[in-house]
Design an enzyme around this catalytic site. Sequence first.
Site, PDB file in Angstrom:
ATOM      1  N   HIS A 174      22.137  -9.855   6.992  1.00 42.23           N
ATOM      2  CA  HIS A 174      22.856 -10.893   6.246  1.00 42.23           C
ATOM      3  C   HIS A 174      23.972 -11.489   7.108  1.00 42.23           C
ATOM      4  O   HIS A 174      24.134 -12.724   7.175  1.00 42.23           O
ATOM      5  CB  HIS A 174      23.429 -10.269   4.970  1.00 42.23           C
ATOM      6  N   GLU A 175      24.722 -10.635   7.794  1.00 40.15           N
ATOM      7  CA  GLU A 175      25.811 -11.127   8.635  1.00 40.15           C
ATOM      8  C   GLU A 175      25.286 -11.814   9.889  1.00 40.15           C
ATOM      9  O   GLU A 175      25.892 -12.776  10.381  1.00 40.15           O
ATOM     10  CB  GLU A 175      26.741  -9.971   9.012  1.00 40.15           C
TER      11      GLU A 175
ATOM     12  N   HIS B 237      24.754 -15.327   9.052  1.00 43.55           N
ATOM     13  CA  HIS B 237      25.995 -16.104   9.077  1.00 43.55           C
ATOM     14  C   HIS B 237      26.339 -16.523  10.503  1.00 43.55           C
ATOM     15  O   HIS B 237      26.769 -17.657  10.754  1.00 43.55           O
ATOM     16  CB  HIS B 237      27.138 -15.284   8.492  1.00 43.55           C
TER      17      HIS B 237
ATOM     18  N   GLU C 183      25.689 -17.898   0.894  1.00 45.44           N
ATOM     19  CA  GLU C 183      25.347 -16.503   0.651  1.00 45.44           C
ATOM     20  C   GLU C 183      23.876 -16.356   0.261  1.00 45.44           C
ATOM     21  O   GLU C 183      23.186 -15.433   0.718  1.00 45.44           O
ATOM     22  CB  GLU C 183      26.249 -15.927  -0.445  1.00 45.44           C
TER      23      GLU C 183
END
Length: 320
Positions: A140-141, A144, A215
């Site tokens: 997930h990061e 980003h 997100e």
Amino acid sequence: MLSRFAAQRLHNTLQHLLILGGMSLLLSVPAWLLAGGTGVVWAFGLVLLTLYLSGRVPARLVLANAGAGVLHRHHAPQLYRVMDLLYRRAGLSQPPWLFYVPSKDLNAFAVGDARDGGIAVTEGLLRRLSLRQLAGVLAHEVSHLRHGDTRVMSMAATMTRLTVWGAFLVQLALIAMLPMVMAGEIRLPWLELLAVGLAPTASTLLQLALSRNREFTADMEAAALTRDPEGLADALGVLEAHNGLWLTTLFGRRQLPGWLRFLQTHPATEERVGRLMALARRQGPRPPSSRPYRPREPLVEARPERRGHRYWLGRPDDRR
């Protein structure tokens, strides 16, 4: 499954562009009332300048505030093997970097961007999550970092601040013109003034919606990178169980009331988990692991020292 990812990514991208378009329109209203076309040009020039400068701010400044230390490969070999795989699948050419924050909170955050950045994880997260769950959080990061979400949100925050300042200046100008208005020398553009009055609140709500959109996109990307949507869904469930305790104290429930959810920077956990589990069902059951069962080994074999502001600001290359 890939077509589903592509459709979801396209949907999120269109939402992203619409939100930024709405924020741009809201910023243009006070800028136009203050200085016409020149004001609009200056406003967007400041936004672009902020976007450029935000990409030049060293990630170590963020790490200094978090009291982070570098997790080298010999500190966390298992996590670095996961990071190597995620970076390769994400197409990131820079070597991965992990940072350790000595906090009991369950949190992870990306710093910098794909060119110069890394991911910080807290002690609480390392203790509570399994390697499979951590892989989902790290993916997930990584998403980003891959998409420069830090810069995107910095640009959105700048647009909101400029909209607030512009609306404030318009209000000051209106106060200064009150004598002429009362004398009937000028007529107020009531429709434009109403738009200016609502613009700061609307821009703030759009900024929050943009954060929720990023997100959702990062969740979808993480599921594609790990090919294991259920791992991230399990991690989100653990985070919700831990971080939702304050809601029980404040509202007597573990979920925010529906009328407050549009004020959140993150989507509702149950909605995120629902999307991920729907992907997992379409993907089918995971093949059984051929590796023998072993008791859980520590993911971090040694903790780095806490680094202060002077270390990060004065010795930026030592983190490598």
